[in-house]
Each structure stands twice: as structure tokens, then as C-alpha cells.
Design a protein around this motif. Structure first.
Motif, PDB file in Angstrom:
ATOM      1  N   GLY A 104       0.798  -1.210   0.000  1.00 22.68           N
ATOM      2  CA  GLY A 104       0.000   0.000   0.000  1.00 22.68           C
ATOM      3  C   GLY A 104       0.830   1.260   0.000  1.00 22.68           C
ATOM      4  N   THR A 105       0.187   2.354   0.366  1.00 25.59           N
ATOM      5  CA  THR A 105       0.833   3.653   0.340  1.00 25.59           C
ATOM      6  C   THR A 105       1.003   4.196   1.762  1.00 25.59           C
ATOM      7  N   TYR A 106       1.894   5.176   1.864  1.00 21.78           N
ATOM      8  CA  TYR A 106       2.238   5.762   3.159  1.00 21.78           C
ATOM      9  C   TYR A 106       1.995   7.268   3.116  1.00 21.78           C
ATOM     10  N   ASP A 107       1.551   7.804   4.256  1.00 26.68           N
ATOM     11  CA  ASP A 107       1.318   9.236   4.369  1.00 26.68           C
ATOM     12  C   ASP A 107       2.623  10.001   4.535  1.00 26.68           C
ATOM     13  N   LEU A 108       3.650   9.314   5.033  1.00 25.23           N
ATOM     14  CA  LEU A 108       4.976   9.904   5.190  1.00 25.23           C
ATOM     15  C   LEU A 108       6.018   8.852   4.836  1.00 25.23           C
ATOM     16  N   VAL A 109       6.958   9.218   3.980  1.00 23.74           N
ATOM     17  CA  VAL A 109       8.185   8.447   3.767  1.00 23.74           C
ATOM     18  C   VAL A 109       9.314   9.305   4.293  1.00 23.74           C
ATOM     19  N   PHE A 110      10.115   8.736   5.207  1.00 26.50           N
ATOM     20  CA  PHE A 110      11.173   9.516   5.855  1.00 26.50           C
ATOM     21  C   PHE A 110      12.503   8.799   5.710  1.00 26.50           C
ATOM     22  N   ASP A 111      13.540   9.584   5.447  1.00 24.42           N
ATOM     23  CA  ASP A 111      14.883   9.046   5.206  1.00 24.42           C
ATOM     24  C   ASP A 111      15.898   9.968   5.868  1.00 24.42           C
ATOM     25  N   SER A 112      16.582   9.457   6.879  1.00 28.32           N
ATOM     26  CA  SER A 112      17.644  10.213   7.532  1.00 28.32           C
ATOM     27  C   SER A 112      18.944   9.433   7.363  1.00 28.32           C
ATOM     28  N   GLY A 113      19.661   9.696   6.262  1.00 27.94           N
ATOM     29  CA  GLY A 113      20.980   9.116   6.084  1.00 27.94           C
ATOM     30  C   GLY A 113      21.093   7.939   5.157  1.00 27.94           C
TER      31      GLY A 113
ATOM     32  N   SER B 270      16.944  13.791   5.279  1.00 30.35           N
ATOM     33  CA  SER B 270      18.158  14.409   5.814  1.00 30.35           C
ATOM     34  C   SER B 270      19.334  13.768   5.094  1.00 30.35           C
ATOM     35  N   CYS B 271      20.215  14.573   4.502  1.00 27.94           N
ATOM     36  CA  CYS B 271      21.317  14.024   3.706  1.00 27.94           C
ATOM     37  C   CYS B 271      22.541  14.925   3.802  1.00 27.94           C
ATOM     38  N   PHE B 272      23.697  14.382   3.394  1.00 22.77           N
ATOM     39  CA  PHE B 272      24.952  15.129   3.434  1.00 22.77           C
ATOM     40  C   PHE B 272      24.822  16.441   2.665  1.00 22.77           C
ATOM     41  N   ALA B 273      25.330  17.501   3.267  1.00 23.23           N
ATOM     42  CA  ALA B 273      25.268  18.832   2.669  1.00 23.23           C
ATOM     43  C   ALA B 273      26.565  19.147   1.946  1.00 23.23           C
TER      44      ALA B 273
ATOM     45  N   GLU C  63      22.700  18.065  13.391  1.00 18.74           N
ATOM     46  CA  GLU C  63      24.092  18.250  12.983  1.00 18.74           C
ATOM     47  C   GLU C  63      24.129  19.142  11.748  1.00 18.74           C
ATOM     48  N   PRO C  64      24.970  20.180  11.727  1.00 18.75           N
ATOM     49  CA  PRO C  64      24.942  21.142  10.631  1.00 18.75           C
ATOM     50  C   PRO C  64      25.575  20.645   9.333  1.00 18.75           C
ATOM     51  N   PHE C  65      26.136  19.425   9.313  1.00 15.79           N
ATOM     52  CA  PHE C  65      26.678  18.901   8.057  1.00 15.79           C
ATOM     53  C   PHE C  65      25.606  18.228   7.205  1.00 15.79           C
ATOM     54  N   LEU C  66      24.342  18.339   7.625  1.00 16.35           N
ATOM     55  CA  LEU C  66      23.230  17.741   6.889  1.00 16.35           C
ATOM     56  C   LEU C  66      22.297  18.816   6.341  1.00 16.35           C
ATOM     57  N   HIS C  67      21.733  18.538   5.158  1.00 15.08           N
ATOM     58  CA  HIS C  67      20.584  19.276   4.655  1.00 15.08           C
ATOM     59  C   HIS C  67      19.318  18.529   5.066  1.00 15.08           C
ATOM     60  N   THR C  68      18.248  19.271   5.295  1.00 15.05           N
ATOM     61  CA  THR C  68      16.940  18.661   5.507  1.00 15.05           C
ATOM     62  C   THR C  68      15.987  19.166   4.428  1.00 15.05           C
ATOM     63  N   ALA C  69      15.041  18.312   4.068  1.00 14.52           N
ATOM     64  CA  ALA C  69      14.068  18.689   3.046  1.00 14.52           C
ATOM     65  C   ALA C  69      12.739  18.025   3.326  1.00 14.52           C
ATOM     66  N   LEU C  70      11.684  18.728   3.003  1.00  9.51           N
ATOM     67  CA  LEU C  70      10.340  18.180   3.064  1.00  9.51           C
ATOM     68  C   LEU C  70       9.621  18.507   1.778  1.00  9.51           C
ATOM     69  N   PHE C  71       9.063  17.460   1.162  1.00 12.42           N
ATOM     70  CA  PHE C  71       8.300  17.601  -0.079  1.00 12.42           C
ATOM     71  C   PHE C  71       6.908  17.003   0.135  1.00 12.42           C
ATOM     72  N   ARG C  72       5.976  17.436  -0.697  1.00 15.16           N
ATOM     73  CA  ARG C  72       4.616  16.902  -0.650  1.00 15.16           C
ATOM     74  C   ARG C  72       4.246  16.382  -2.031  1.00 15.16           C
TER      75      ARG C  72
END
Length: 242
Positions: free
Chosen positions: A132-141, A171-174, A231-240
């Protein structure tokens, strides 16, 4: 002699082989590396702490993300999965490392948090049966440890499993702070991912152009006594997803 390529997936597997045996940290080849990484739980690794990402907390507490079904990619020892479960989400969490998931399950049991943990490559539906589908997909690293060609698989996974109106958090390497900044083609010439790929905000906008940007920003640097990870070496992003 083999002439086996007749689909995109066949070609992706051939490209996977460029990095086989090189000690890179993704796919089944990388599972053993991550098991060793998580073997000593007392190491001073920033994300070993049992704290959720500060950006994830901002999305959930007063932000645009309401409790629902969530898929976490590369959950490690479970810090974000546990936070989401406590916040009322129905959580599926995936990681390659059996050692990481053993730690995550022990944390979940101690916290009384209900999380379904899955070990395997998230791109292999037999190893990780998602439904099925998810209301949130989250990825940190996880994303920054993928070779460039597997972005195709990643986008296909979002297309299959992110619900209309659902959110994708990352959240991913900046770039300029952590991760390799060589062009995509050079990874194939070198046969190595050099510890992970750095991304600029415009890279993320281009890769996830089919989604609507909510925000892209640096992760906030959280002090040691903060209840949140940052940690400031990461970028964060949120998309819809529209």
C-alpha cells in the motif's frame, strides 16, 4: 559470455556490480559493513543517540505532517521510528543491518513502542514486502549512500508508496560540509562512492521535481542536552506529493 540486459532493472543490477566488493555502504554488499559499524554501541557516533531528528519533530509538532502510515528508509537503531510510533504513527522501518535492527527492536521493546522492522534492501520487494501507500516516507541518512543510478529505483519507490497528498522527508549530506562532491560519472570511473554523496539544495529540487517543495534548509545544530538530534553537516528537506 552473457547478454542478459533487456530491462531497466537488468541494467541497474549491472551498474550495482561496479561497486561490488569495494566496501561501499549500500546494498547487500554493504550489510556486513553496517553490522560492524553498529557492533559497538558505546562509540561516540552522533546518530547513536536515542533522539529524533529536529526537522522531523518540526514537521510533526505544529507542522504539516499528521499521524498516519509511515515508511522509514534506513532506520538504523530506530531513534526516528520510535519517536514516530510514540507520536501515533503506524510505522514500517527498514534497514540493511541486522545489528542495527537488533538494537532498534530492543529500544522499541523498552519503550513499549510498536514498530514493524524489516531487514533488507528496500528495492527488493521479496526481501522487504511493503504494502500500500504511506502518508509519510522519511529518510535520515540512507539516500546519500546510494549510487547515482539507484536514484531511479528510489523515485520509483516513492511513486509506488507515497500516497497522494503525502509527505517525503529527507536528511542528507550537505555539499561543502560532508560527503563527496565529484560528478556522478566519476563514481563509476572510480568504482567507489567515497563514503557518501554530498547534495546541494538545487540538486534535491531537481531530483525530486515531481514533488512540491515545502522546505529545504540546513539541519539545526542541536546542543548535547537537547532532546533532538541536529548536525549542521546535513541538509533537511520536506516535499509533498500533489
Amino acid at each position: 559470455m552473457g547478454r542478459d540486459v533487456r530491462s531497466v532493472e537488468d541494467l541497474l543490477r549491472v551498474l550495482d556490480g561496479v561497486f561490488a566488493g569495494g566496501g561501499d555502504r549500500w546494498g547487500e554488499e554493504g550489510a556486513g559493513w553496517w553490522d560492524g559499524f553498529y557492533a559497538d554501541r558505546e562509540r561516540g557516533i552522533p546518530f547513536f543517540v536515542e533522539k529524533p531528528d529536529e526537522n522531523l519533530v518540526s514537521y510533526v509538532e505544529g507542522g504539516p505532517v499528521a499521524p498516519g502510515r509511515v515508511l522509514e528508509l534506513g532506520c538504523g537503531p530506530g531513534r526516528n521510528a520510535l519517536y514516530l510510533a510514540r507520536a501515533g504513527f503506524d510505522v514500517d522501518a527498514v534497514d540493511l543491518s541486522a545489528a542495527a535492527l537488533e538494537w532498534a527492536r530492543s529500544r522499541a521493546e523498552a519503550a513499549g513502542a510498536a514498530v514493524r522492522f524489516h531487514r533488507g534492501n528496500v528495492f527488493d520487494p521479496q526481501a522487504v514486502p511493503l504494502h500500500g501507500t504511506y502518508d509519510l516516507v522519511f529518510d535520515s541518512g540512507c539516500f546519500h549512500h546510494l549510487p547515482p543510478h539507484r536514484r531511479i529505483s528510489y523515485l520509483a519507490l516513492l511513486d509506488r508508496h507515497l500516497a497522494p497528498g503525502g509527505h517525503f522527508g529527507l536528511s542528507c549530506f550537505a555539499s561543502g560540509k560532508m560527503g563527496s562532491e565529484v560528478p556522478d560519472a566519476d563514481f563509476y570511473r572510480d568504482g567507489a562512492l567515497h563514503g557518501g554523496l554530498a547534495y546541494r539544495p538545487d540538486d534535491l529540487r531537481r531530483i525530486f521535481a515531481d514533488l512540491t517543495e515545502v522546505e529545504i534548509r540546513p539541519m539545526r545544530d542541536e546542543p548535547a542536552d537537547s532532546p533532538h538530534f541536529g548536525e549542521p553537516f546535513l541538509h533537511t528537506a520536506l516535499f509533498r506529493r500533489p
